[in-house]
Write an enzyme that holds these catalytic residues in place. Structure first.
Site, PDB file in Angstrom:
ATOM      1  NE  ARG A  83      -3.574  -0.274   2.709  1.00 33.44           N
ATOM      2  CZ  ARG A  83      -4.007  -0.825   3.860  1.00 33.44           C
ATOM      3  NH1 ARG A  83      -3.586  -0.397   5.026  1.00 33.44           N
ATOM      4  NH2 ARG A  83      -4.875  -1.811   3.826  1.00 33.44           N
ATOM      5  NE  ARG A 153      -2.345   1.803   9.550  1.00 34.53           N
ATOM      6  CZ  ARG A 153      -3.132   0.784   9.215  1.00 34.53           C
ATOM      7  NH1 ARG A 153      -3.878   0.827   8.129  1.00 34.53           N
ATOM      8  NH2 ARG A 153      -3.180  -0.306   9.962  1.00 34.53           N
ATOM      9  CE  LYS A 217      -5.984  -0.789  11.207  1.00 35.56           C
ATOM     10  NZ  LYS A 217      -6.945  -1.405  10.287  1.00 35.56           N
ATOM     11  CE  LYS A 219      -7.708   3.142   9.345  1.00 31.82           C
ATOM     12  NZ  LYS A 219      -8.765   2.273   8.829  1.00 31.82           N
ATOM     13  CB  CYS A 436     -13.762  -4.079   2.028  1.00 30.36           C
ATOM     14  SG  CYS A 436     -14.383  -5.741   2.318  1.00 30.36           S
ATOM     15  CB  CYS A 442      -9.048  -9.707   2.712  1.00 31.44           C
ATOM     16  SG  CYS A 442      -9.083  -9.219   4.445  1.00 31.44           S
ATOM     17  CB  CYS A 481     -14.705  -9.613   8.167  1.00 32.20           C
ATOM     18  SG  CYS A 481     -13.352  -8.465   8.496  1.00 32.20           S
ATOM     19  CB  CYS A 485     -12.097  -2.434   5.063  1.00 29.98           C
ATOM     20  SG  CYS A 485     -11.008  -3.297   6.192  1.00 29.98           S
TER      21      CYS A 485
HETATM   22 FE1  SRM Z   1      -9.002  -2.208   6.390  1.00 26.57          FE
HETATM   23  C1  SRM Z   1      -7.406  -4.765   7.942  1.00 26.57           C
HETATM   24  C2  SRM Z   1      -8.226  -3.485   3.396  1.00 26.57           C
HETATM   25  C3  SRM Z   1      -9.851   0.719   4.969  1.00 26.57           C
HETATM   26  C4  SRM Z   1     -10.607  -1.319   9.278  1.00 26.57           C
HETATM   27  N1  SRM Z   1      -7.956  -3.840   5.784  1.00 26.57           N
HETATM   28  C5  SRM Z   1      -7.346  -4.759   6.582  1.00 26.57           C
HETATM   29  C6  SRM Z   1      -6.499  -5.720   5.757  1.00 26.57           C
HETATM   30  C7  SRM Z   1      -5.113  -5.180   5.673  1.00 26.57           C
HETATM   31  C8  SRM Z   1      -6.514  -7.180   6.253  1.00 26.57           C
HETATM   32  C9  SRM Z   1      -5.401  -7.610   7.187  1.00 26.57           C
HETATM   33  O1  SRM Z   1      -5.211  -6.992   8.255  1.00 26.57           O
HETATM   34  O2  SRM Z   1      -4.739  -8.585   6.862  1.00 26.57           O
HETATM   35  C10 SRM Z   1      -7.260  -5.624   4.400  1.00 26.57           C
HETATM   36  C11 SRM Z   1      -6.435  -5.950   3.164  1.00 26.57           C
HETATM   37  C12 SRM Z   1      -7.295  -6.558   2.099  1.00 26.57           C
HETATM   38  C13 SRM Z   1      -6.613  -6.648   0.790  1.00 26.57           C
HETATM   39  O3  SRM Z   1      -6.406  -7.783   0.309  1.00 26.57           O
HETATM   40  O4  SRM Z   1      -6.311  -5.618   0.195  1.00 26.57           O
HETATM   41  C14 SRM Z   1      -7.831  -4.232   4.499  1.00 26.57           C
HETATM   42  N2  SRM Z   1      -8.917  -1.483   4.550  1.00 26.57           N
HETATM   43  C15 SRM Z   1      -8.669  -2.189   3.417  1.00 26.57           C
HETATM   44  C16 SRM Z   1      -8.940  -1.366   2.182  1.00 26.57           C
HETATM   45  C17 SRM Z   1      -8.023  -1.695   1.008  1.00 26.57           C
HETATM   46  C18 SRM Z   1     -10.425  -1.523   1.803  1.00 26.57           C
HETATM   47  C19 SRM Z   1     -10.789  -0.980   0.454  1.00 26.57           C
HETATM   48  O5  SRM Z   1     -11.408  -1.764  -0.257  1.00 26.57           O
HETATM   49  O6  SRM Z   1     -10.539   0.187   0.129  1.00 26.57           O
HETATM   50  C20 SRM Z   1      -8.764   0.040   2.770  1.00 26.57           C
HETATM   51  C21 SRM Z   1      -7.326   0.499   2.759  1.00 26.57           C
HETATM   52  C22 SRM Z   1      -7.225   1.915   3.235  1.00 26.57           C
HETATM   53  C23 SRM Z   1      -5.834   2.474   3.124  1.00 26.57           C
HETATM   54  O7  SRM Z   1      -5.446   2.837   2.010  1.00 26.57           O
HETATM   55  O8  SRM Z   1      -5.164   2.575   4.147  1.00 26.57           O
HETATM   56  C24 SRM Z   1      -9.198  -0.216   4.216  1.00 26.57           C
HETATM   57  N3  SRM Z   1      -9.989  -0.559   7.035  1.00 26.57           N
HETATM   58  C25 SRM Z   1     -10.355   0.488   6.243  1.00 26.57           C
HETATM   59  C26 SRM Z   1     -11.370   1.271   6.898  1.00 26.57           C
HETATM   60  C27 SRM Z   1     -12.072   2.490   6.297  1.00 26.57           C
HETATM   61  C28 SRM Z   1     -11.312   3.763   6.524  1.00 26.57           C
HETATM   62  O9  SRM Z   1     -10.206   3.764   7.078  1.00 26.57           O
HETATM   63  O10 SRM Z   1     -11.864   4.792   6.170  1.00 26.57           O
HETATM   64  C29 SRM Z   1     -11.606   0.671   8.131  1.00 26.57           C
HETATM   65  C30 SRM Z   1     -12.693   1.082   9.162  1.00 26.57           C
HETATM   66  C31 SRM Z   1     -12.396   2.354   9.855  1.00 26.57           C
HETATM   67  C32 SRM Z   1     -11.666   2.079  11.135  1.00 26.57           C
HETATM   68  O11 SRM Z   1     -10.455   1.994  11.113  1.00 26.57           O
HETATM   69  O12 SRM Z   1     -12.356   1.915  12.165  1.00 26.57           O
HETATM   70  C33 SRM Z   1     -10.717  -0.463   8.206  1.00 26.57           C
HETATM   71  N4  SRM Z   1      -8.958  -2.899   8.303  1.00 26.57           N
HETATM   72  C34 SRM Z   1      -9.738  -2.411   9.327  1.00 26.57           C
HETATM   73  C35 SRM Z   1      -9.501  -3.234  10.489  1.00 26.57           C
HETATM   74  C36 SRM Z   1     -10.132  -3.032  11.901  1.00 26.57           C
HETATM   75  C37 SRM Z   1      -9.303  -2.091  12.705  1.00 26.57           C
HETATM   76  C38 SRM Z   1      -9.796  -1.918  14.111  1.00 26.57           C
HETATM   77  O13 SRM Z   1      -9.917  -0.766  14.537  1.00 26.57           O
HETATM   78  O14 SRM Z   1     -10.056  -2.909  14.788  1.00 26.57           O
HETATM   79  C39 SRM Z   1      -8.588  -4.235  10.104  1.00 26.57           C
HETATM   80  C40 SRM Z   1      -8.014  -5.375  10.979  1.00 26.57           C
HETATM   81  C41 SRM Z   1      -6.951  -4.921  11.919  1.00 26.57           C
HETATM   82  O15 SRM Z   1      -6.395  -3.840  11.809  1.00 26.57           O
HETATM   83  O16 SRM Z   1      -6.655  -5.717  12.809  1.00 26.57           O
HETATM   84  C42 SRM Z   1      -8.283  -3.995   8.723  1.00 26.57           C
HETATM   85 FE1  SF4 Z   2     -10.777  -7.802   4.716  1.00 25.50          FE
HETATM   86 FE2  SF4 Z   2     -12.685  -7.542   6.489  1.00 25.50          FE
HETATM   87 FE3  SF4 Z   2     -11.377  -5.413   5.653  1.00 25.50          FE
HETATM   88 FE4  SF4 Z   2     -13.035  -6.573   4.017  1.00 25.50          FE
HETATM   89  S1  SF4 Z   2     -13.602  -5.635   5.964  1.00 25.50           S
HETATM   90  S2  SF4 Z   2     -10.927  -5.948   3.509  1.00 25.50           S
HETATM   91  S3  SF4 Z   2     -12.835  -8.690   4.582  1.00 25.50           S
HETATM   92  S4  SF4 Z   2     -10.504  -7.056   6.817  1.00 25.50           S
END
Ligand code: SRM
Ligand code: SF4
Length: 573
Positions: A83, A153, A217, A219, A436, A442, A481, A485
């Site tokens: 990323r 981030r 993390k 944001k 997502c 993922c 899930c 995201c």
């Molecule tokens: Fe996310 C983890 C993809 C935005 C909350 N997210 C992941 C991972 C890296 C899975 C992993 O930990 O192994 C996913 C990778 C999937 C893949 O194959 O690409 C993933 N997140 C994404 C993306 C690519 C979704 C998308 O389709 O756009 C976004 C990347 C953003 C970026 O460029 O940095 C993405 N993730 C978000 C958002 C939305 C936002 O930030 O506006 C959230 C919810 C907002 C928040 O943070 O509360 C989000 N992602 C998570 C979480 C839960 C974090 C938590 O607070 O518990 C995880 C899991 C973790 O961190 O343990 C996670």
């Molecule tokens: Fe993966 Fe869950 Fe985030 Fe979708 S919401 S990209 S399934 S960690």
């Protein structure tokens, strides 16, 4: 000073293993460099699996191939997702040529994925190509530092190519905040760039983040009202630009937003960011630093499910948190200045800016840049990049803006955009949808999202047509899930994956994005979801007040209870 009982309890609790990994990593080095030389496996071992995330990469394997490879006694098909760091989402179009080249030649999937945090990801980079990708990024003055794990981030900034001065000033702050809070370790340059300098102040000390970095993390957004396209309420720290005489003079600060939950775990809850106060621009970096260091010192390091800023604020109280920021930044917050939001979506098509440059916003289905029978998005963007002198701007809705187009070049760019299907007309429902990544890359996915949403939207489009509301928009989002995201918990209709083919259905978010949706039904399949939604859309089409949005109607009509304070209302009856 005598320790309070509560402090002793916290000290006695065991820190998470993630904390040990950070502390023992020698500022994020671990043994990544040694591991890179190991050709026996395509993966990283031990702590390095987690440490590479601080360098912007995740180790993944193709889940579609897991069973087959297991039967063949092969290791999972390990490859990395990388990323990029791109504050405010702006990138010179010329740089896209290299990004496209890398995707086409060095990744397993040959696509580029725009994320909803204004950047792009490569999926499927083999370990042996990792140094190439970092060198390529470095050559075009980019990096992937701090785009994952327990740091600040990619910093978002409203995509607003029309009001160029305000946007430029807000964007510059987004960039400065990103750089100020970036890890300062030399590990990135040492491991990936053979010690070449990268464009940050390198030092092995981490004056802001400390040796154990942040508890979780973090944001950040910079937002230009009335457009909340960055979904600020989902972020830990937000700077709302306050403008006077066409210049940004200060910011309203909002903190403690976040969306992720764990199915059934009532100790986790989503929360929209809340107001702290107004500051003038000169205090921006010291306030950013004070918020981050307070979260660094006060955040929960014993339970990662309770480690984000919203839990810290809930534990200490908003007024105590605010006083601490004032103390650390040596400021007094002023009262919040008036602001209001109108929308979250992108404005598609051609727009003329006040500087007379034109921009073209293109809808990208789920941010996936690839060629398929409907659209040649990858080829089309590449062709535009090869003739365009301006920028590409990635939006927080996974779309792209071709910006700074001179009038004389407008037709040329439009011709390419039409030829390759970049200007196809999509319904309002589709343009406001998001999913997502989920399967196959993922590791945390429980149900399909990106691969499922396209057909799902066709079905909703048909229902909208049937009830003659197809000119309207409803914000529909799907996450594979409960990490959420796809920001489903801020949608008017949100699906969150429960298991293969099954979702929880959430309803009741609003258009501006400051109301959390609530669960309507648990663990249901697509057909069941469509039956419920058809019924609601039918009732909405008959009984809505003039211009009443779906999310507002669903609450007024008593279909779902409004979530006012998510700590009490989100899980409650
Ligand atoms: Fe996310 C983890 C993809 C935005 C909350 N997210 C992941 C991972 C890296 C899975 C992993 O930990 O192994 C996913 C990778 C999937 C893949 O194959 O690409 C993933 N997140 C994404 C993306 C690519 C979704 C998308 O389709 O756009 C976004 C990347 C953003 C970026 O460029 O940095 C993405 N993730 C978000 C958002 C939305 C936002 O930030 O506006 C959230 C919810 C907002 C928040 O943070 O509360 C989000 N992602 C998570 C979480 C839960 C974090 C938590 O607070 O518990 C995880 C899991 C973790 O961190 O343990 C996670
Ligand atoms: Fe993966 Fe869950 Fe985030 Fe979708 S919401 S990209 S399934 S960690």
């Amino acid at each position: 000073m005598k320790k309070k009982d509560s402090d002793i309890k916290i000290l006695k609790k065991k820190m998470t293993d993630a904390e040990r990994i950070k502390i023992e990593s020698n500022y994020l080095r671990g043994t990544i460099a040694e591991d890179l030389k190991n050709n026996i496996t395509n993966g990283f071992s031990g702590d390095n699996f987690s440490l590479i995330r601080f360098h912007g990469m995740y180790q993944q394997d193709d889940r579609d191939l897991r069973l087959e490879r297991n039967q063949q006694k092969l290791e999972p098909r390990y490859a990395m997702m990388l990323r990029c760091r791109l504050p405010g989402g702006i990138i010179q179009a010329k740089k896209w040529l290299k990004i496209d080249f890398f995707a086409s030649n060095y990744t397993l999937y040959k696509t580029i994925r725009l994320t909803n945090r204004q950047t792009f990801q490569f999926h499927g980079i083999l370990k042996k190509h990792l140094k190439n990708v970092h060198k390529m990024l470095h050559d075009i003055n980019l990096d992937s530092l701090g785009t994952a794990n327990d740091v600040n981030r990619n910093v978002l900034c409203t995509s607003n190519p029309m009001e160029s001065i305000i946007h430029y000033e807000s964007y510059i702050w987004a960039k400065k905040i990103s750089e100020h809070l970036l890890p300062k370790t030399k590990a990135y340059a040492e491991i990936w760039l053979d010690n070449k300098k990268i464009d940050i102040k390198n030092s092995d000390e981490e004056p802001i983040l400390g040796k154990s970095y942040l508890p979780r993390k973090f944001k950040t957004t910079v937002v230009i009202p009335p457009y909340n396209d960055v979904d600020l309420y989902a972020n830990d720290m937000n700077f709302i630009s306050i403008v006077e005489n066409n210049h940004v003079i200060g910011f309203n600060i909002l903190v403690g937003g976040g969306l992720s939950i764990e199915h059934g775990n009532k100790m986790t809850w989503p929360f929209p960011a809340v107001e702290l106060g107004y500051i003038s621009v000169k205090d921006t970096l010291s306030v950013a630093e004070a918020i981050v260091t307070t979260q660094r010192d006060w955040g929960n390091r014993c339970n990662r499910k309770q480690a984000k800023t919203r839990y810290t604020i809930n534990n200490f109280g908003l007024s105590v948190f605010k006083k601490e920021i004032e103390k650390r930044a040596n400021i007094n917050f002023q009262s919040i200045r008036p602001y209001h939001f109108l929308s979250r979506g992108d404005r598609f098509g051609w727009i003329k800016g006040i500087d007379n440059y034109w921009s073209l916003t293109i809808f990208i289905k789920n941010g996936r840049i690839c060629d398929n029978e409907d659209q040649l998005l990858k080829t089309g963007l590449l062709k535009i990049a090869s003739i365009h002198d301006g920028n590409f701007r990635l939006t927080s809705n996974q779309n792209i803006i071709i910006s700074e187009i001179e009038y004389k070049n407008k037709d040329k760019i439009e011709k390419i955009a039409i030829k390759y299907g970049l200007m196809k007309n999509f319904s309002n429902i589709r343009k406001n949808s998001m999913a997502c990544v989920s399967f196959p890359t993922c590791p945390l996915a429980m149900a399909e999202a990106e691969r499922m949403i396209s057909n799902f939207i066709v079905k909703i489009e048909n229902i909208m047509k049937q009830y003659q509301v197809d000119d309207q928009s409803i914000i529909i989002r799907i996450s594979g899930c409960p990490n959420g995201c796809g920001r489903s918990l801020l949608a008017e209709i949100g699906l969150i994956g429960k298991s293969i083919g099954k979702y929880n259905l959430y309803l009741g978010g609003n258009k501006i994005g400051n109301r959390i949706a609530k669960m309507y039904k648990e663990n249901i399949n697509e057909n069941q979801i469509l039956i419920y939604l058809e019924n609601f859309i039918k009732i909405w089409s008959c009984h809505r007040k003039k211009n009443e949005d779906f999310g507002d109607f669903i609450i007024r009509y008593g279909i779902i209870q409004e979530v006012i304070n998510p700590i009490n209302d989100f899980w409650g009856e």
